[in-house]
Design an enzyme around this catalytic site. Structure first.
Site, PDB file in Angstrom:
ATOM      1  N   GLU A  56       5.553  -7.811  -4.099  1.00 47.07           N
ATOM      2  CA  GLU A  56       4.735  -9.028  -4.003  1.00 47.07           C
ATOM      3  C   GLU A  56       5.159 -10.053  -5.055  1.00 47.07           C
ATOM      4  OE1 GLU A  56       0.496  -8.274  -3.577  1.00 47.07           O
ATOM      5  OE2 GLU A  56       0.854  -7.211  -1.700  1.00 47.07           O
ATOM      6  N   GLU A 112       2.771  -1.781   2.718  1.00 45.64           N
ATOM      7  CA  GLU A 112       1.338  -1.758   2.371  1.00 45.64           C
ATOM      8  C   GLU A 112       0.563  -2.236   3.580  1.00 45.64           C
ATOM      9  OE1 GLU A 112       0.021  -3.467  -1.342  1.00 45.64           O
ATOM     10  OE2 GLU A 112       1.873  -2.833  -2.354  1.00 45.64           O
TER      11      GLU A 112
HETATM   12  O1  AHR Z   1      -2.645  -1.708  -2.768  1.00 47.14           O
HETATM   13  C1  AHR Z   1      -3.294  -2.507  -3.701  1.00 47.14           C
HETATM   14  C2  AHR Z   1      -2.508  -3.750  -4.076  1.00 47.14           C
HETATM   15  O2  AHR Z   1      -2.420  -4.590  -2.980  1.00 47.14           O
HETATM   16  C3  AHR Z   1      -1.076  -3.539  -4.481  1.00 47.14           C
HETATM   17  O3  AHR Z   1      -0.933  -3.210  -5.815  1.00 47.14           O
HETATM   18  C4  AHR Z   1      -0.474  -4.890  -4.230  1.00 47.14           C
HETATM   19  O4  AHR Z   1       0.899  -4.813  -3.927  1.00 47.14           O
HETATM   20  C5  AHR Z   1      -1.301  -5.449  -3.095  1.00 47.14           C
HETATM   21  O5  AHR Z   1      -1.746  -6.711  -3.355  1.00 47.14           O
END
Ligand code: AHR
Length: 487
Positions: free
Chosen positions: A172, A294
């Site tokens: 991210e 994710e």
């Molecule tokens: O999964 C929780 C968080 O969500 C992670 O650390 C991040 O990459 C995303 O924003």
């Protein structure tokens, strides 16, 4: 009666088993307490909880992503090697400002992967780390020869190099990983990725930081500027009740909460198609994979818990949306080659929840176990009417079905997203099978979950499916998921 036709002669690509991957971050009680314990009387092997590892082994987890998440761009691997007592502490600035003792580091992660029997996927630090730090970590882990870094690994107890296949270059970086613009990240990606050397026999598969949700401009720019240096591009997409400021409760919701979550899933489908269209344009030969590293439901954290720990409950709604999303990945299995649900233990849409020595398996855990027959299966043709209905601004399919074949067995999974109507499925088959077995996961109330006192409230039961004359009939009650295996 809902008619479904399965055509096993029509092969539609392999469902990469890595779509059933997991993610474990140094966040809340995921690693510490949830997976790794020290001196608290909980049975463990080399620090890994036996109950949790044994439960997770049932899922045949193919790949595990670590150490973050946002944590990855604040993590300095050297802090997590060597004698535990001498490892420096750090403040986990992303997640609750708690002190991290670094007792779970590189060696412990590989130990966990070896106990789970899965491939490691490590995300490196671009946001606050250096190129040298990243290149050294790779050499430390994977070099077989005589070098100061490889010898340091040996002194720390590991003679053989670790086998590392997947490496993410930042996380991210448009947000917690540095708030970068895509052009800047692309240049950094090119620089960092150059120094990720291949010391082992198998080249390291490099994953670039991809977009958030629907940000196709990021996808375009990174693919254009750095695409040719990566094997995979990540994508993060969370689902809630639709509004990031009001994500909704994970366990106390009404019908609107049920359907608005499903509507979010349909919006996710739309975004996925858009990113894939951009990838098809920049990479028509399909050399770059989409890695959804994710995904999952992100609701408000449980009342009374640390808001930085992202601890939430898990109900039938999570199992239902989970199956719809996994089927979505199957449908795009040409491009989606890995997905890692967030997160494995005690965080967001978890498989397992723990409290001290207690453990509960969530409906999402049962879903992943029920669907594992699809791992590396060949997706086959399937025709049915999705029967969409309007809710919360989207046309939501009542029904989602997926089928795949592997080693002569046919796996069929199906979900009924409606709260108000049962279905009878009549599935016509184009091959002979001697028998069928399967399971159903459903519950009386949509908000039911497995607590530590009632750990089996939402648990799979054998399903009654009838196979006769090339036809399979089975009941798919409201808010249920089923999985069938025909051999
Ligand atoms: O999964 C929780 C968080 O969500 C992670 O650390 C991040 O990459 C995303 O924003």
């Amino acid at each position: 009666m809902t008619e479904i036709k399965i055509n096993t002669k029509r092969r539609k690509g392999v469902i990469n088993k890595n779509i059933y991957g997991q993610f474990a971050e140094h966040l809340g009680r995921c690693i510490y307490e949830g997976i790794y314990v020290e001196d608290d009387g909980i049975p463990n092997v080399n620090g890994m909880r036996c109950d949790v590892v044994n439960a997770l082994k049932e899922l045949d987890i193919p790949v595990l992503r670590w150490p973050g998440g946002c944590f990855a761009d604040d993590y300095h691997w050297r802090d997590g090697i060597g004698e535990k007592e001498s490892r420096p502490y750090m403040v986990n600035t992303n997640w609750g400002g708690v002190v991290e003792n670094n007792h779970f580091g590189t060696h412990e992660f590989f130990e966990l992967c070896s106990q789970l029997g899965c491939e490691p996927y490590i995300t490196g630090n671009v946001g606050s780390g250096t190129v040298q730090e990243m290149r050294d970590w790779i050499e430390y882990m994977t070099f077989d020869g005589d070098s100061p870094l490889a010898n340091e690994r040996r002194r720390n107890g590991r003679e053989e190099p670790f086998k590392l296949k997947y490496f993410g270059v930042g996380n991210e970086n448009w947000g917690c990983g540095g708030n970068m613009r895509p052009e800047y990240y692309s240049d950094l990606y090119r620089r960092f990725a150059t120094f990720i050397r291949n010391y082992g026999e198998e080249p390291i598969y490099k994953i670039g930081c991809g977009p958030n949700a629907g940000d196709v401009a990021w996808t375009e720019s990174v693919l254009k500027n750095a695409g040719r240096f990566m094997q995979g591009l990540s994508w993060h997409n969370y689902t809630s009740e639709g509004d990031w400021e009001h994500k909704g409760s994970s366990y106390d919701f009404n019908e609107n909460g049920w359907y608005s979550n499903l509507a979010e899933v349909e919006r996710m489908r739309d975004k996925l198609k858009k990113h894939i269209a951009v990838m098809d344009c920049f990479d028509p030969e399909g050399k770059i994979d989409l890695i959804v590293d994710e995904w999952g439901n992100w609701f408000e954290c449980m009342p009374g818990t640390n808001p930085g720990f992202l601890y939430q409950q898990n109900t039938m709604r999570d199992a239902v949306t989970g199956m719809v999303i996994l089927h979505m990945f199957h449908e795009h299995c040409g491009r989606v080659q890995m997905a890692n649900i967030a997160q494995m233990v005690n965080v967001l849409q978890a498989m397992v929840l723990t409290e001290g020595e207690k453990m509960a398996l969530t409906p999402t855990y049962h879903l992943f176990r029920m669907m594992k027959g699809h791992q590396d299966g060949e997706r086959v043709g399937i025709v049915y009417d999705e029967d969409r209905y309007e809710a919360c601004g989207e046309k939501i399919p009542s029904l989602s079905v997926s089928a795949s074949v592997k080693d002569g067995a046919l796996t069929v999974t199906a979900v009924n997203t409606r709260l108000d109507s049962d279905r009878e499925l009549s599935i016509s088959l184009d091959a002979d099978y001697a028998g069928v077995s399967g399971e159903i996961l459903t519950s009386e109330n949509m908000c039911d979950f497995n607590s530590f006192d009632e750990p089996d409230k939402v648990s799979p039961k054998p399903i009654d499916a009838k196979l006769s004359g090339g036809r399979l009939t089975v009941k798919l009650p409201k808010m249920s998921v089923i999985s069938l295996t025909l051999k």
